[in-house]
Design an enzyme around this catalytic site. Structure first.
Site, PDB file in Angstrom:
ATOM      1  N   ASP A  18       0.863  -1.169   0.000  1.00 56.75           N
ATOM      2  CA  ASP A  18       0.000   0.000   0.000  1.00 56.75           C
ATOM      3  C   ASP A  18       0.911   1.233   0.000  1.00 56.75           C
ATOM      4  OD1 ASP A  18      -2.319   1.611   0.322  1.00 56.75           O
ATOM      5  OD2 ASP A  18      -1.911   1.689   2.490  1.00 56.75           O
ATOM      6  N   ASP A  20      -0.079   5.003   1.006  1.00 56.62           N
ATOM      7  CA  ASP A  20      -0.274   5.958   2.107  1.00 56.62           C
ATOM      8  C   ASP A  20      -0.304   5.239   3.456  1.00 56.62           C
ATOM      9  OD1 ASP A  20      -0.559   8.308   0.403  1.00 56.62           O
ATOM     10  OD2 ASP A  20      -2.454   7.422  -0.224  1.00 56.62           O
TER      11      ASP A  20
HETATM   12 MG    MG Z   1      -2.930   3.115   3.504  1.00 57.52          MG
END
Ligand code: MG
Ligand code: ZN
Length: 200
Positions: A18, A20
């Site tokens: 992922d 962020d």
């Molecule tokens: Mg995230």
């Protein structure tokens, strides 16, 4: 006459990440270089992952595009800066997949897509494009929806990190491993992970 069977190429492996809260610090709808700050310890983790997996692949929900908070072009500009910056640190990201959709977004993005996590569409695309074995691959995320996408794609492990969104006990229970910090993950990669996978 001896017929030499063509050797079936070995499948590749990948660490899916992922963005962020994992690569960069969680900021609501981060879309500017000035808002992009690397998570402490992520560089060493990426360097270690890159020794163990064929590919580093980013899979990121970017509903801010669908909601009209920033444009796809702004996202791509940040992505190009991010991958160049990581490359300057010795890290090669094979591909950045993103989902711009959200049901409460604006046309044409307000659709029920197959790519927004927890759906596995972005991971499935990568498995096919790069001939990746899901059983040899892992995902690292800061939310249960990341882990659910990994499980739906049959990745071998889904790891949760505490470097992004607040994590609760129920989230930890969904994960195969929980790492409060990147240095915990780094330690695991260098001390524990190889024997664990070899034991499978
Ligand atoms: Mg995230
Ligand atoms: Zn989507």
């Amino acid at each position: 006459m001896t017929i030499i069977e063509p050797v079936k190429p070995l499948k590749a492996s990948a660490a899916f990440l992922d963005r962020d809260g994992v690569i960069n610090k969680e900021v609501n709808y981060c879309h500017k270089i000035s808002e992009f700050e690397l998570v402490e310890g992520i560089v060493d983790v990426l360097l270690s992952l890159q020794k163990k997996f064929t590919h580093l692949i980013v899979v990121t929900n970017q509903a801010g595009i669908g909601r009209g908070y920033y444009s796809e072009q702004q996202f791509q500009t940040l992505t190009q800066w991010m991958t160049a910056h990581l490359r300057s640190l010795g890290i090669t990201v094979t591909h950045v997949y993103f989902c711009p959709h959200h049901l409460s977004g604006i046309p044409p993005f307000n659709i029920e897509c197959e790519c927004r996590k927890p759906k596995p569409g972005m991971i499935m695309s990568a498995l096919e494009k790069y001939n990746i074995d899901p059983a040899a691959s892992v995902l690292i995320g800061d939310k249960v929806s990341d882990l659910q996408a990994a499980m739906a794609a049959n990745l071998s492990q889904a790891w949760l990190v505490g470097t992004g969104h607040p994590v609760g006990q129920a989230d930890i229970e969904v994960s195969d491993h929980y790492f409060p910090t990147m240095s915990d993950l780094e330690h695991f990669l260098n001390e524990g992970y190889v024997s664990e996978i070899q034991g499978r």
